[in-house]
Design an enzyme around this catalytic site. Structure first.
Site, PDB file in Angstrom:
ATOM      1  CG  HIS A 189      51.072  44.442  42.460  1.00 51.18           C
ATOM      2  ND1 HIS A 189      50.157  44.977  41.604  1.00 51.18           N
ATOM      3  CD2 HIS A 189      51.379  43.420  43.393  1.00 51.18           C
ATOM      4  CE1 HIS A 189      49.484  43.952  41.617  1.00 51.18           C
ATOM      5  NE2 HIS A 189      49.518  43.257  42.638  1.00 51.18           N
ATOM      6  CG  ASP A 190      51.609  41.600  39.604  1.00 52.55           C
ATOM      7  OD1 ASP A 190      52.027  41.033  40.559  1.00 52.55           O
ATOM      8  OD2 ASP A 190      50.196  41.025  38.942  1.00 52.55           O
ATOM      9  CD  GLU A 223      45.466  40.703  37.531  1.00 49.64           C
ATOM     10  OE1 GLU A 223      46.385  40.538  37.570  1.00 49.64           O
ATOM     11  OE2 GLU A 223      44.746  40.326  38.607  1.00 49.64           O
ATOM     12  CG  ASP A 248      43.870  44.405  44.678  1.00 55.63           C
ATOM     13  OD1 ASP A 248      43.167  43.791  43.462  1.00 55.63           O
ATOM     14  OD2 ASP A 248      44.662  45.172  43.961  1.00 55.63           O
ATOM     15  CG  ASP A 293      57.122  51.722  58.423  1.00 54.48           C
ATOM     16  OD1 ASP A 293      56.022  51.960  59.430  1.00 54.48           O
ATOM     17  OD2 ASP A 293      58.406  51.132  58.956  1.00 54.48           O
ATOM     18  CG  ASP A 321      51.823  52.320  58.001  1.00 51.72           C
ATOM     19  OD1 ASP A 321      51.634  53.697  57.777  1.00 51.72           O
ATOM     20  OD2 ASP A 321      52.561  52.272  58.893  1.00 51.72           O
ATOM     21  CG  ASP A 378      44.515  39.545  41.910  1.00 54.51           C
ATOM     22  OD1 ASP A 378      44.713  40.021  41.745  1.00 54.51           O
ATOM     23  OD2 ASP A 378      43.675  38.176  42.358  1.00 54.51           O
TER      24      ASP A 378
HETATM   25  O1  TEU Z   1      47.689  39.053  38.574  1.00 56.33           O
HETATM   26  C1  TEU Z   1      47.413  38.231  37.889  1.00 56.33           C
HETATM   27  C2  TEU Z   1      48.398  37.163  36.612  1.00 56.33           C
HETATM   28  O2  TEU Z   1      47.902  36.539  36.166  1.00 56.33           O
HETATM   29  C3  TEU Z   1      49.520  37.300  36.546  1.00 56.33           C
HETATM   30  O3  TEU Z   1      50.585  39.341  36.492  1.00 56.33           O
HETATM   31  C4  TEU Z   1      50.720  37.150  38.191  1.00 56.33           C
HETATM   32  O4  TEU Z   1      50.744  37.732  39.537  1.00 56.33           O
HETATM   33  C5  TEU Z   1      52.658  36.431  38.139  1.00 56.33           C
HETATM   34  O5  TEU Z   1      52.484  38.224  37.621  1.00 56.33           O
HETATM   35  C6  TEU Z   1      52.016  35.372  36.689  1.00 56.33           C
HETATM   36  O6  TEU Z   1      53.820  35.507  36.741  1.00 56.33           O
HETATM   37  C7  TEU Z   1      47.568  39.070  40.395  1.00 56.33           C
HETATM   38  C8  TEU Z   1      47.563  39.602  41.175  1.00 56.33           C
HETATM   39  O7  TEU Z   1      48.314  41.391  40.728  1.00 56.33           O
HETATM   40  C9  TEU Z   1      48.913  39.331  41.669  1.00 56.33           C
HETATM   41  O8  TEU Z   1      50.017  40.173  42.015  1.00 56.33           O
HETATM   42  C10 TEU Z   1      48.627  38.461  42.689  1.00 56.33           C
HETATM   43  O9  TEU Z   1      49.560  37.473  42.759  1.00 56.33           O
HETATM   44  C11 TEU Z   1      48.155  37.172  41.041  1.00 56.33           C
HETATM   45  O10 TEU Z   1      46.868  37.490  40.598  1.00 56.33           O
HETATM   46  C12 TEU Z   1      47.057  36.461  42.319  1.00 56.33           C
HETATM   47  O11 TEU Z   1      45.805  36.486  43.275  1.00 56.33           O
END
Ligand code: TEU
Length: 574
Positions: free
Chosen positions: A343-344, A271, A99, A22, A30, A207
């Site tokens: 990030h997931d 993805e 993305d 940040d 940012d 995505d």
């Molecule tokens: O994620 C797609 C997805 O199917 C998963 O990994 C989901 O985010 C989640 O973890 C299910 O438990 C992509 C992005 O990476 C995610 O951050 C978004 O929330 C999602 O698509 C929707 O755009």
């Protein structure tokens, strides 16, 4: 040398901008914060940055709900900042991948606002609007057009009371799905993509791009999913949207419409949750020109049951079976991404390593095993520091819509709140979203303000400043595995052979690469336990030790210390 495309020997670094750095003290990362930290990326040696969404967004799903595809959200900066970031990265030889989130938009995107405004609107058909189920009234329980469940809890359809019709959203209510059947939608997306390419971006991470073709019947209907034990009233609708009937056609069209005639073709990463190996071969066959590589989820589902909150113990042989199948399936044609984190996902050192006494050894072992596979490796911000999961105290510490919705629904259903929280602590996406730990100053040097989500309290110990000059750090080890991919062609281009498939302690494989100078073979060993173990591999005594994660010499090729990883090389000249 090889004529393989450059990205086969590249390493990608993912930046989640909210949590990276940040620069202005508002507590949210940012673009200028990233510009200030480009040295960190150059030092690590990565080739590509994948930037999670920075577009204007109501931030219902942290930027994956986009309300304007052609601008930068003021929270993150300006288009001029983005131009400067691209130029700064390019100066250091690093490419920028954006993305691309086009399965859905935000409900605040002008396209959806217009679509919703009137059933006669020119954009009505840009989304999936459907009447209630036959014979039912709008809003009646079970009147949704299909029984599909949203990824973020509850039905995948929301009623618009003004018109009595429902719209489809596979994710949050504020993320309506675009109707790719409509050619105007497709050309609007392609136009937008061409704009970013002209601006200088080097590629797209797409995505959930294998969700864009829905199984629409001749009458416009979508199919109900099969109701699995314990999931009523919802069915598993995935057969209606995963790799649907026109998916290959749409991706080939996108490729043609956006990239035809360009002297440098941007890199494309699909993805694709739920993609099979067989489909991945088609998606990534260069002759079909759809996407360069898939980013798939099989391995990160191995410790989960019917839902991601149903956490199972991890078995190493399952990981080997999964990775082994993908390595074999794409050996001749196609390409895969290699990742532990994004990030997931929860932090890998907490998930499949030991984030206590063996944090450094297990983080570096995991790095070694992953990066020595065939495929393009991804490093998610903080992974190169061995960052851990967050010790969330209560639900108030979470920010992610997926976790918050699941908690509300599960507790409402009568589940024990403490148990729901326990699963969120293990699998919640916010584990990956706490700020990057730069140094030991307040808020880990991430911000001078109040961070939007708590900083992991371990930052005085785990931070970049403490690691970048220490040859024994997780950071220095990541530098070495990244350099090895650039320097040793067998890493990027060699054949893969899995060893010891049934061993639940040792991960072992070989890579082999032949060119006109001869053949290079690599042996990779990783101990997935905190015990001393033996790896039953023959014939490698006397081989050159190329990389290890212990400072002192090993006792022999077959003897592995807790969480030890080693890479050996032998060469046969022609
Ligand atoms: O994620 C797609 C997805 O199917 C998963 O990994 C989901 O985010 C989640 O973890 C299910 O438990 C992509 C992005 O990476 C995610 O951050 C978004 O929330 C999602 O698509 C929707 O755009």
């Amino acid at each position: 040398m090889t004529d393989a495309p450059w990205w086969r020997s590249a390493v990608v670094y993912q930046i989640y901008p909210r949590s990276f750095a940040d620069s202005d003290g508002d507590g949210i990362g940012d673009l200028r914060g990233i510009i200030d930290r480009v040295d960190h990326l150059a030092r690590l040696g990565v080739d590509v940055v994948w930037l999670s969404p920075i577009y204007p967004s109501p931030q219902d799903d942290a930027g994956y709900d986009i309300s304007d595809y052609e601008n930068v959200d003021p929270t993150f900066g300006t288009l001029a900042d983005l131009d400067e970031l691209i130029a700064t990265l390019h100066d250091r030889g690093i490419k920028l991948v954006m993305d691309l989130v086009v399965n859905h938009t935000s409900d605040e995107h002008p396209w959806f606002v217009e679509s919703r405004s009137d059933p006669q609107s020119a954009k009505r058909d840009w989304y999936f609007w459907r009447p209630p189920r036959a014979g039912m009234e709008p809003g009646q329980p079970g009147a949704e057009p299909t029984n599909w469940v949203s990824f973020f809890s509850g039905p995948a359809w929301t009623l618009d009371p003004a018109t009595g019709e429902y719209y489809l959203h596979l994710f949050a209510r504020k993320q309506p799905d675009l109707n790719w059947e409509n050619p105007q939608v497709r050309s609007a997306v392609y136009r937008m993509m061409r704009g970013w390419v002209q601006r200088g971006v080097d590629g797209f991470r797409m995505d959930v791009v294998n969700f864009i073709s829905k199984a629409v019947g001749p009458d416009g209907s979508l199919p109900d999913g099969v109701v699995q034990p314990g999931t009523a009233p919802y069915g598993d609708g995935s057969a209606g949207y995963i790799c649907g009937p026109r998916i290959h056609e749409f991706l080939a069209e996108m490729n043609r419409e956006v990239f035809a005639g360009l002297s440098t073709v941007p890199i494309t990463v699909g993805e694709m949750p739920g993609v099979t190996v067989e489909d991945a071969v088609l998606f990534t066959d260069p002759a079909r020109a759809e996407v360069d590589m898939v980013f798939q989820f099989e391995h990160v589902s191995l410790d989960q049951g019917a839902t991601k909150w149903d956490v199972h113990p991890f078995r190493l042989r399952d990981l080997k079976a999964s990775f082994g199948r993908w390595q074999a399936g794409l050996a001749k044609t196609g390409w895969n991404s290699l990742y532990w984190n994004n990030h997931d996902q929860p932090r890998i050192v907490s998930r499949w390593g030991d984030d206590g006494a063996y944090r450094v050894q297990s983080a570096t072992m995991l790095a070694t095993v992953l990066h020595l596979h065939r495929g393009t490796p991804y490093v998610y911000q903080g992974e190169e520091l061995g960052m851990r999961n967050m010790p969330f105290a209560s639900i108030a510490d979470f920010r992610d819509i997926e976790s918050l919705n699941h908690y509300a629904v599960a507790v409402e259903r009568g589940e024990d709140p403490e148990q729901v929280l326990a699963a969120l602590r293990v699998m919640g996406r916010d584990n990956a979203r706490t700020p990057v730990q730069w140094d030991a100053s307040p808020h880990a040097g991430f911000t001078t303000g109040t961070p939007w989500i708590g900083v992991n309290p371990d930052y005085p110990e785990v931070n970049a400043a403490a690691q970048v000059d220490d040859p024994g750090s997780v950071f220095s080890h990541y530098r070495r595995v990244i350099a090895l991919r650039h320097d040793e062609p067998a890493v990027a281009h060699g054949d893969f052979t899995m060893l010891l498939p049934d061993d639940d302690a040792v991960y072992a494989f070989t890579r082999a690469y032949t060119d006109d100078r001869g053949t290079v073979e690599l042996l990779v060993l990783g101990n997935f336990t905190g015990d001393e173990v033996r790896a039953e591999v023959d014939g490698w005594n006397g081989a050159e030790l190329l990389l290890g994660n212990y400072p002192d010499a090993p006792d022999g090729v077959e003897q592995l210390r807790p969480w030890e990883a080693r890479v050996y090389r032998r060469t046969f000249s022609s």
